[in-house]
Every structure is written in structure tokens, then in C-alpha cells.
Write a protein that holds these residues in place. Structure first.
Motif, PDB file in Angstrom:
ATOM      1  N   GLU A  46      -7.232   3.247  -9.781  1.00  0.00           N
ATOM      2  CA  GLU A  46      -8.189   3.922 -10.918  1.00  0.00           C
ATOM      3  C   GLU A  46      -7.619   4.779 -11.979  1.00  0.00           C
ATOM      4  O   GLU A  46      -7.672   4.587 -13.076  1.00  0.00           O
ATOM      5  N   THR A  47      -6.790   5.695 -11.316  1.00  0.00           N
ATOM      6  CA  THR A  47      -6.275   6.876 -12.060  1.00  0.00           C
ATOM      7  C   THR A  47      -5.190   6.153 -13.029  1.00  0.00           C
ATOM      8  O   THR A  47      -5.070   6.420 -14.117  1.00  0.00           O
ATOM      9  N   GLY A  48      -4.361   5.260 -12.558  1.00  0.00           N
ATOM     10  CA  GLY A  48      -3.278   4.669 -13.543  1.00  0.00           C
ATOM     11  C   GLY A  48      -3.846   3.763 -14.337  1.00  0.00           C
ATOM     12  O   GLY A  48      -3.571   3.606 -15.443  1.00  0.00           O
ATOM     13  N   LEU A  49      -4.929   2.904 -13.951  1.00  0.00           N
ATOM     14  CA  LEU A  49      -5.646   2.170 -15.069  1.00  0.00           C
ATOM     15  C   LEU A  49      -6.160   3.012 -16.176  1.00  0.00           C
ATOM     16  O   LEU A  49      -6.169   2.727 -17.326  1.00  0.00           O
ATOM     17  N   THR A  50      -6.895   4.067 -15.746  1.00  0.00           N
ATOM     18  CA  THR A  50      -7.409   4.943 -16.927  1.00  0.00           C
ATOM     19  C   THR A  50      -6.489   5.346 -17.543  1.00  0.00           C
ATOM     20  O   THR A  50      -6.601   5.497 -18.911  1.00  0.00           O
ATOM     21  N   ASP A  56      -5.272   4.356  -2.202  1.00  0.00           N
ATOM     22  CA  ASP A  56      -4.866   3.071  -3.071  1.00  0.00           C
ATOM     23  C   ASP A  56      -5.806   2.927  -4.054  1.00  0.00           C
ATOM     24  O   ASP A  56      -5.308   2.563  -5.165  1.00  0.00           O
ATOM     25  N   GLU A  57      -7.068   2.710  -3.878  1.00  0.00           N
ATOM     26  CA  GLU A  57      -7.947   2.480  -4.946  1.00  0.00           C
ATOM     27  C   GLU A  57      -8.258   3.754  -6.011  1.00  0.00           C
ATOM     28  O   GLU A  57      -8.194   3.355  -7.248  1.00  0.00           O
ATOM     29  N   GLY A  58      -7.978   4.850  -5.556  1.00  0.00           N
ATOM     30  CA  GLY A  58      -8.192   5.952  -6.369  1.00  0.00           C
ATOM     31  C   GLY A  58      -6.681   5.812  -7.303  1.00  0.00           C
ATOM     32  O   GLY A  58      -6.825   6.249  -8.280  1.00  0.00           O
ATOM     33  N   SER A  93       0.820  -1.140  -0.013  1.00  0.00           N
ATOM     34  CA  SER A  93      -0.053   0.065  -0.099  1.00  0.00           C
ATOM     35  C   SER A  93       0.849   1.209   0.079  1.00  0.00           C
ATOM     36  O   SER A  93       1.805   1.554   0.788  1.00  0.00           O
ATOM     37  N   PHE A  94       0.701   2.188  -0.890  1.00  0.00           N
ATOM     38  CA  PHE A  94       1.292   3.472  -0.862  1.00  0.00           C
ATOM     39  C   PHE A  94       1.023   4.219   0.369  1.00  0.00           C
ATOM     40  O   PHE A  94       1.707   4.647   1.247  1.00  0.00           O
ATOM     41  N   ALA A  95      -0.190   4.491   0.413  1.00  0.00           N
ATOM     42  CA  ALA A  95      -0.815   5.163   1.597  1.00  0.00           C
ATOM     43  C   ALA A  95      -0.451   4.417   2.956  1.00  0.00           C
ATOM     44  O   ALA A  95       0.231   5.116   3.700  1.00  0.00           O
ATOM     45  N   GLY A  96      -0.269   3.151   3.179  1.00  0.00           N
ATOM     46  CA  GLY A  96       0.054   2.423   4.156  1.00  0.00           C
ATOM     47  C   GLY A  96       1.447   2.695   4.570  1.00  0.00           C
ATOM     48  O   GLY A  96       1.961   2.298   5.656  1.00  0.00           O
TER      49      GLY A  96
END
Length: 215
Positions: free
Chosen positions: A194-198, A189-191, A155-158
């Protein structure tokens, strides 16, 4: 004494016990001794089902791959290649998010693992059927795997501590709010995923359109 109606040990039981051990303590925790103790059997009996520890870990990895939904690649799903990749990426990440300790094994590639091979076959088949040249379809499969597996490693945030004194503004002038990331781990992390996937799919769409123009 009457023989038990069911065998004391099964391949699926070993995989389940090994998976639980990997989830709880990591890859290094898996050993014949630990598994035998957890299953209430003698160590050598495991070798009736698996020859080595690596084979057990491969089976655990394949069990995780089997949880990835591939239905979005079926014609009945009605999705184009981009929509299918988007849905599949989220399903894959969801499967890995519950079992991050097995990711290093999955990162080796599918090898001979049935579920892993079905996954690779589905992605490659969907891309070539959509008109991507085979070489490009192979690269897309690799790219998606790099991105998804990488997102599941940690996790980046973690990675930031929940302590505002840890990030002195005189040393880190732009990390004044970094201590808040830990409590927003899921959102961040989920954001980010999604940002990277898009962005990734946007780039592939541009390549796809360019290929169509030159075809």
C-alpha cells in the motif's frame, strides 16, 4: 462396455490439475507424466488439448489473470483513473498472492492469453479515456505490472528468520527487531504494498496534472 457419458479429460481439468501442481511444487513439477497420473489418464491423451507443457502453463497463468476484477474500469463504477488503478492493483495482487509460483509465466507478458489481453486492454483503455496520451498509458500499464508482479514474487517479511540470535547487533546494528518480521508477515507485506502503491499513484498524479497544464 458402454461409453462414459462424460469425457475422461477436458481442457479445464488439465488446467486445474496443472495449477494445483504449480501451487504445491512449482513450475518444474509440471510434466505430462505427473499430470496424466493426477488425472488418471495416459500421457499422450493430454496432447489432444495442449501441444506442449508451455501451453499448459500459459493456460494456468491465464486462469489466474481471469480472477482479476476489472469492473472498476467500467463507467458504472464511478471511479477516476487513480481510484480505478488503486482498486485494480489490489485485486491483481490478491489473485497472485494465492499463486506466486505462476508469476514467472505471467511476467513474460500476455502474449495471446485472452484474460491477460483483456486485462491489458482494460488498463490502457481506462488511461487513454482519462486523458493520458497513449505512450504514457502504455508506460503506466507496464509500470503497474512491474510493481504488482514484483510484490507477488516473494515476501519481504518472510525473508527473515524467527530467531533473534540470527542477527547479531555487532554485525547488524539496525536489525535488532528483524526476527519479529516473520510473524508479522501479512501486516508488513500488505503495508509495504500500500505504501508503494500510494507513492506510485502520487507520482503519476503529479505527471497527470502537469500534462493537463501543458495541453
Amino acid at each position: 462396455m458402454a461409453r462414459p457419458r462424460k469425457p475422461l479429460l477436458s481442457r479445464s481439468g488439465i488446467v486445474e490439475a496443472a495449477g494445483a501442481l504449480v501451487d504445491a511444487e512449482g513450475l518444474e513439477a509440471v510434466s505430462t507424466r505427473r499430470l496424466a497420473a493426477a488425472l488418471g489418464v495416459s500421457g499422450p491423451s493430454l496432447y489432444n488439448h495442449f501441444r506442449t507443457k508451455d501451453e499448459i502453463l500459459e493456460a494456468v497463468a491465464d486462469a489466474v489473470s481471469a480472477r482479476v476484477d476489472l469492473s472498476m474500469f467500467e463507467p458504472e463504477a464511478g471511479l477516476d483513473w487513480r481510484g480505478a488503478l488503486h482498486a485494480w492493483a489490489h485485486s491483481y495482487r490478491d489473485a497472485l498472492s494465492d499463486h506466486p509460483n505462476i508469476v514467472p509465466v505471467l511476467a513474460r507478458g500476455p502474449g495471446r492469453r485472452p484474460a491477460g489481453l483483456r486485462l491489458a486492454d482494460a488498463v490502457f483503455g481506462a488511461m487513454t479515456e482519462a486523458g493520458w496520451p497513449p505512450a504514457h498509458a502504455t508506460r503506466i500499464g507496464a509500470l503497474m505490472r512491474y510493481f504488482i508482479l514484483g510484490s507477488a514474487v516473494a515476501s519481504f517479511a518472510g525473508g527473515f528468520v524467527d530467531d533473534e540470535t540470527a542477527y547479531d547487533p555487532s554485525d547488524y546494528p539496525h536489525l535488532g527487531q528483524a526476527h519479529l518480521l516473520a510473524e508479522r508477515r501479512r501486516e508488513v507485506d500488505e503495508g509495504a504494498f500500500e505504501t508503494g502503491l500510494t507513492a506510485l499513484l502520487d507520482g503519476l498524479t503529479l505527471q497527470y496534472e502537469a500534462l493537463k497544464e501543458t495541453a
